[in-house]
Design an enzyme around this catalytic site. Structure first.
Site, PDB file in Angstrom:
ATOM      1  N   VAL A  65     -23.764  35.424   2.129  1.00 19.23           N
ATOM      2  CA  VAL A  65     -25.087  35.282   1.537  1.00 19.23           C
ATOM      3  C   VAL A  65     -26.097  36.074   2.359  1.00 19.23           C
ATOM      4  O   VAL A  65     -26.046  36.063   3.597  1.00 19.23           O
ATOM      5  CB  VAL A  65     -25.521  33.787   1.542  1.00 19.23           C
ATOM      6  CG1 VAL A  65     -26.923  33.615   1.002  1.00 19.23           C
ATOM      7  CG2 VAL A  65     -24.529  32.939   0.774  1.00 19.23           C
ATOM      8  N   CYS A  66     -27.020  36.751   1.669  1.00 19.76           N
ATOM      9  CA  CYS A  66     -28.183  37.354   2.333  1.00 19.76           C
ATOM     10  C   CYS A  66     -29.383  37.132   1.418  1.00 19.76           C
ATOM     11  O   CYS A  66     -29.369  36.228   0.587  1.00 19.76           O
ATOM     12  CB  CYS A  66     -27.942  38.834   2.640  1.00 19.76           C
ATOM     13  SG  CYS A  66     -27.837  39.899   1.184  1.00 19.76           S
ATOM     14  N   ARG A  67     -30.403  37.948   1.526  1.00 24.66           N
ATOM     15  CA  ARG A  67     -31.600  37.752   0.710  1.00 24.66           C
ATOM     16  C   ARG A  67     -31.333  38.112  -0.748  1.00 24.66           C
ATOM     17  O   ARG A  67     -31.666  37.371  -1.661  1.00 24.66           O
ATOM     18  CB  ARG A  67     -32.775  38.571   1.256  1.00 24.66           C
ATOM     19  CG  ARG A  67     -34.095  38.288   0.539  1.00 24.66           C
ATOM     20  CD  ARG A  67     -35.217  39.150   1.060  1.00 24.66           C
ATOM     21  NE  ARG A  67     -35.048  40.535   0.670  1.00 24.66           N
ATOM     22  CZ  ARG A  67     -35.417  41.047  -0.505  1.00 24.66           C
ATOM     23  NH1 ARG A  67     -35.974  40.291  -1.409  1.00 24.66           N
ATOM     24  NH2 ARG A  67     -35.235  42.324  -0.773  1.00 24.66           N
ATOM     25  N   GLY A  69     -28.196  40.033  -1.806  1.00 20.04           N
ATOM     26  CA  GLY A  69     -26.799  40.291  -2.121  1.00 20.04           C
ATOM     27  C   GLY A  69     -26.256  41.608  -1.602  1.00 20.04           C
ATOM     28  O   GLY A  69     -25.048  41.842  -1.665  1.00 20.04           O
ATOM     29  N   MET A  93     -30.139  34.766  -1.719  1.00 17.37           N
ATOM     30  CA  MET A  93     -31.046  33.616  -1.663  1.00 17.37           C
ATOM     31  C   MET A  93     -32.175  33.723  -2.688  1.00 17.37           C
ATOM     32  O   MET A  93     -32.771  32.712  -3.056  1.00 17.37           O
ATOM     33  CB  MET A  93     -31.619  33.447  -0.251  1.00 17.37           C
ATOM     34  CG  MET A  93     -30.600  32.983   0.775  1.00 17.37           C
ATOM     35  SD  MET A  93     -29.821  31.399   0.390  1.00 17.37           S
ATOM     36  CE  MET A  93     -31.169  30.266   0.755  1.00 17.37           C
TER      37      MET A  93
END
Length: 102
Positions: A65-67, A69, A93
């Site tokens: 997961v990141c901000r 993708g 996210m």
């Protein structure tokens, strides 16, 4: 990078509830995670992933997961090349509607 499985945030919520072998791995920077992360997610910033491989269990399934993708897809590809079972959370996210802890 096309061979990395992508899962929706709703699928990730279900995995968290049902599967003890799934680890959510948040690869955002410290200041991003400080604004909130998925409960029980393990935080390893993207640049530290190569140095953290020995601390991760290849028997687990990882959802990265990141901000948005993109960074998590980079991390997922790297980990996949090193024999880990990985998926990327589509949209990161920005698309997460589930619980967040600070």
């Amino acid at each position: 990078m096309d061979d990395i499985n992508e899962v929706t945030p709703k699928e990730v919520e279900k995995l968290i509830e049902e599967d003890n072998d799934t680890v959510v791995l948040d690869v955002r920077e410290d200041e991003e995670v400080a604004q909130g992360k998925i409960p029980n997610a393990k935080h390893i910033p993207l640049e530290k992933i190569p140095h953290s491989m020995n601390d991760l269990d290849k028997g687990k399934d990882y959802v990265l997961v990141c901000r948005s993708g993109n960074r998590s897809m980079t991390a997922a590809s790297f980990m996949d090349e090193h024999g880990f079972k990985v998926s990327n959370m589509a949209g990161g996210m920005m698309n997460w509607d589930g619980e967040v802890i600070v």
